[in-house]
Design a protein around this motif. Structure first.
Motif, mmCIF file in Angstrom:
data_model
loop_
_atom_site.group_PDB
_atom_site.id
_atom_site.type_symbol
_atom_site.label_atom_id
_atom_site.label_comp_id
_atom_site.label_asym_id
_atom_site.label_seq_id
_atom_site.Cartn_x
_atom_site.Cartn_y
_atom_site.Cartn_z
ATOM 1 N N UNK A 40 0.922 -1.059 -0.070
ATOM 2 C CA UNK A 40 -0.120 0.041 0.108
ATOM 3 C C UNK A 40 0.878 1.269 0.043
ATOM 4 N N UNK A 41 -0.018 2.479 0.105
ATOM 5 C CA UNK A 41 0.858 3.694 -0.185
ATOM 6 C C UNK A 41 1.876 3.916 1.069
ATOM 7 N N UNK A 42 1.673 3.443 2.070
ATOM 8 C CA UNK A 42 2.508 3.640 3.392
ATOM 9 C C UNK A 42 3.795 3.131 3.055
ATOM 10 N N UNK A 51 -3.274 7.413 6.416
ATOM 11 C CA UNK A 51 -2.460 6.798 7.577
ATOM 12 C C UNK A 51 -2.949 5.648 7.981
ATOM 13 N N UNK A 52 -2.914 4.595 7.174
ATOM 14 C CA UNK A 52 -3.611 3.282 7.332
ATOM 15 C C UNK A 52 -2.497 2.436 6.903
ATOM 16 N N UNK A 53 -1.915 1.445 7.928
ATOM 17 C CA UNK A 53 -0.533 0.553 7.550
ATOM 18 C C UNK A 53 -1.177 -0.538 6.963
ATOM 19 N N UNK A 54 -1.009 -1.067 5.653
ATOM 20 C CA UNK A 54 -1.393 -2.246 5.078
ATOM 21 C C UNK A 54 -0.299 -3.060 5.030
ATOM 22 N N UNK A 55 -0.449 -4.411 5.369
ATOM 23 C CA UNK A 55 0.620 -5.295 5.421
ATOM 24 C C UNK A 55 0.071 -6.542 4.867
ATOM 25 N N UNK A 56 0.883 -7.331 4.385
ATOM 26 C CA UNK A 56 0.433 -8.719 3.678
ATOM 27 C C UNK A 56 1.213 -9.696 4.269
ATOM 28 N N UNK A 57 0.565 -10.997 4.565
ATOM 29 C CA UNK A 57 1.220 -11.962 4.885
ATOM 30 C C UNK A 57 0.877 -13.064 3.928
ATOM 31 N N UNK A 58 1.802 -13.884 3.550
ATOM 32 C CA UNK A 58 1.896 -14.922 2.651
ATOM 33 C C UNK A 58 1.782 -16.210 3.258
ATOM 34 N N UNK A 59 0.912 -17.039 3.089
ATOM 35 C CA UNK A 59 0.733 -18.499 3.743
ATOM 36 C C UNK A 59 0.470 -19.473 2.685
ATOM 37 N N UNK A 101 -4.927 -0.111 10.764
ATOM 38 C CA UNK A 101 -3.919 -1.186 10.417
ATOM 39 C C UNK A 101 -4.771 -2.264 9.472
ATOM 40 N N UNK A 102 -4.571 -2.807 8.441
ATOM 41 C CA UNK A 102 -4.765 -3.679 7.422
ATOM 42 C C UNK A 102 -4.250 -4.702 7.301
ATOM 43 N N UNK A 103 -4.553 -5.992 7.559
ATOM 44 C CA UNK A 103 -3.754 -7.001 7.348
ATOM 45 C C UNK A 103 -4.443 -8.080 6.325
ATOM 46 N N UNK A 104 -3.609 -8.102 5.167
ATOM 47 C CA UNK A 104 -4.335 -8.907 4.209
ATOM 48 C C UNK A 104 -3.535 -10.201 4.010
ATOM 49 N N UNK A 105 -4.074 -11.425 4.302
ATOM 50 C CA UNK A 105 -3.465 -12.594 4.139
ATOM 51 C C UNK A 105 -4.090 -13.454 2.845
ATOM 52 N N UNK A 106 -3.034 -13.580 2.037
ATOM 53 C CA UNK A 106 -2.881 -14.284 0.876
ATOM 54 C C UNK A 106 -2.073 -15.506 0.618
ATOM 55 N N UNK A 107 -2.413 -16.266 -0.436
ATOM 56 C CA UNK A 107 -1.625 -17.611 -0.455
ATOM 57 C C UNK A 107 -0.436 -16.950 -1.049
#
Length: 170
Positions: A40-42, A51-59, A101-107
């Motif tokens: 994301x932009x941050x 001002x929202x922290x976007x994070x991505x977890x790969x599983x 904070x936004x936590x996105x979980x993807x394969x």
């Protein structure tokens, strides 16, 4: 009424916040989290953003995520079900429609995973495109001040165009 869409000037604090959150999420998810990325932009130095922290977890497998719903809740990440995004699990920290904070979980390695990285990395390496995106975001924030969904949807064509460009250049 929704919280207004506010675009703030970039701050290196966003990267520091990501580093802190990454550690906490890794402690909870352990080896199930193959990678944790700031997206994301941050995540783009110099880019103004909401001002929202976007994070991505790969599983490995999204079906294995349910066991983390309660543990993530202990660190204030609430699971939000979105039937329109079957290839993602989503968690929000902060108030409804005003998350911090936004936590996105993807394969890991999925199309969605790769598209997020392509877009981020393209903005990081193309300052002119980053400036165009920032200008677009500011215009759309003014136009859709109290409608986050319309704001997000209006950015989509630009984002898809950049992902196509990034794929061609790869």
């Amino acid at each position: 009424m929704d919280k207004p869409v506010v675009i703030e000037e970039y701050t290196p604090n966003w990267t520091l916040q990501f580093t802190e959150e990454q550690k906490i999420i890794k402690e909870i998810m352990g080896d199930a989290a193959i990678a944790i990325e700031h997206i994301g932009s941050t995540s783009v130095a110099g880019l103004s953003a909401k001002p929202i922290l976007d994070m991505m977890v790969g599983v490995r497998n999204l079906n294995d995520i349910d066991v983390f719903i309660e543990p993530l809740k202990t660190i204030e990440y609430e699971h939000v079900f979105h039937k329109e995004f079957p290839n993602r699990r989503f968690f929000r920290k902060g108030l409804w429609k005003a998350g911090t904070h936004h936590l996105h979980i993807y394969q890991y390695g999925s199309k969605e995973w790769n598209h997020n990285l392509l877009f981020r990395d393209y903005l990081r390496s193309h300052p002119n495109v980053r400036q165009q995106y920032e200008q677009l975001k500011k215009e759309l924030a003014n136009k859709h001040l109290f409608d986050r969904v319309a704001y997000t949807n209006a950015k989509a064509p630009f984002i898809l165009d950049i992902i196509k460009k990034a794929k061609k250049e790869r």
